[in-house]
Design a protein around this motif. Structure first.
Motif, mmCIF file in Angstrom:
data_model
loop_
_atom_site.group_PDB
_atom_site.id
_atom_site.type_symbol
_atom_site.label_atom_id
_atom_site.label_comp_id
_atom_site.label_asym_id
_atom_site.label_seq_id
_atom_site.Cartn_x
_atom_site.Cartn_y
_atom_site.Cartn_z
ATOM 1 N N THR A 1 0.838 -1.200 0.000
ATOM 2 C CA THR A 1 0.000 0.000 0.000
ATOM 3 C C THR A 1 0.877 1.255 0.000
ATOM 4 O O THR A 1 0.613 2.193 -0.746
ATOM 5 C CB THR A 1 -0.938 0.013 1.223
ATOM 6 N N THR A 2 1.909 1.253 0.812
ATOM 7 C CA THR A 2 2.822 2.387 0.883
ATOM 8 C C THR A 2 3.485 2.626 -0.478
ATOM 9 O O THR A 2 3.560 3.761 -0.953
ATOM 10 C CB THR A 2 3.898 2.150 1.965
ATOM 11 N N LEU A 3 3.934 1.544 -1.117
ATOM 12 C CA LEU A 3 4.559 1.666 -2.442
ATOM 13 C C LEU A 3 3.575 2.263 -3.454
ATOM 14 O O LEU A 3 3.918 3.202 -4.184
ATOM 15 C CB LEU A 3 5.036 0.291 -2.931
ATOM 16 N N VAL A 4 2.368 1.760 -3.469
ATOM 17 C CA VAL A 4 1.359 2.253 -4.403
ATOM 18 C C VAL A 4 1.082 3.734 -4.158
ATOM 19 O O VAL A 4 1.003 4.526 -5.090
ATOM 20 C CB VAL A 4 0.061 1.414 -4.319
ATOM 21 N N ARG A 5 0.973 4.121 -2.918
ATOM 22 C CA ARG A 5 0.713 5.532 -2.600
ATOM 23 C C ARG A 5 1.897 6.426 -2.974
ATOM 24 O O ARG A 5 1.713 7.570 -3.379
ATOM 25 C CB ARG A 5 0.352 5.704 -1.146
ATOM 26 N N GLU A 6 3.118 5.929 -2.847
ATOM 27 C CA GLU A 6 4.285 6.710 -3.235
ATOM 28 C C GLU A 6 4.320 6.948 -4.741
ATOM 29 O O GLU A 6 4.743 8.003 -5.206
ATOM 30 C CB GLU A 6 5.570 6.003 -2.790
ATOM 31 N N ILE A 7 3.899 5.965 -5.480
ATOM 32 C CA ILE A 7 3.878 6.098 -6.942
ATOM 33 C C ILE A 7 2.788 7.056 -7.342
ATOM 34 O O ILE A 7 2.979 7.917 -8.153
ATOM 35 C CB ILE A 7 3.708 4.720 -7.616
#
Length: 109
Positions: A103-109
């Motif tokens: 989730t964190t990765l997706v939000r960073e992108i």
């Protein structure tokens, strides 16, 4: 990335002033793709087989947007980016409980 690559090819001939903007974006796409592939590898999953088809479709869309003119490059690119952003937001909401690090990765992108 295929959309931008096709637009860049056309812009070199027809809209050289758009090149700085168009050429900056694939770097982001490459970084994001690499991040997703790393996350997939960590989770033992493989990319979808449809990626090649999506790439062909992206190339066609990029070529068409560039052929229809400078304004179409901006309008359609903005529409694609809005769609991708909405999809990522939906994925983040879905993944929130199942995989917080993804989730964190997706939000960073």
């Amino acid at each position: 990335m295929a959309i931008y690559s096709a637009q860049i090819r056309h812009a070199r001939r027809s809209y050289p002033d758009l090149l700085p903007w168009l050429e900056a974006t694939p770097g982001h796409e490459t970084r994001d793709r690499s991040s997703f592939r790393d996350a997939m590898e960590q989770r033992g999953v493989t990319p979808c087989g449809a990626l090649a088809i999506w790439s062909i479709g992206g190339s066609i869309l990029g070529a068409l947007t560039a052929a229809f003119g400078r304004a179409d490059v901006f309008v359609r690119t903005a529409a694609v980016e809005r769609t991708v952003r909405r999809h990522l937001e939906e994925q983040a909401a879905h993944l929130d409980a199942a995989d917080p690090s993804l989730t964190t990765l997706v939000r960073e992108i």
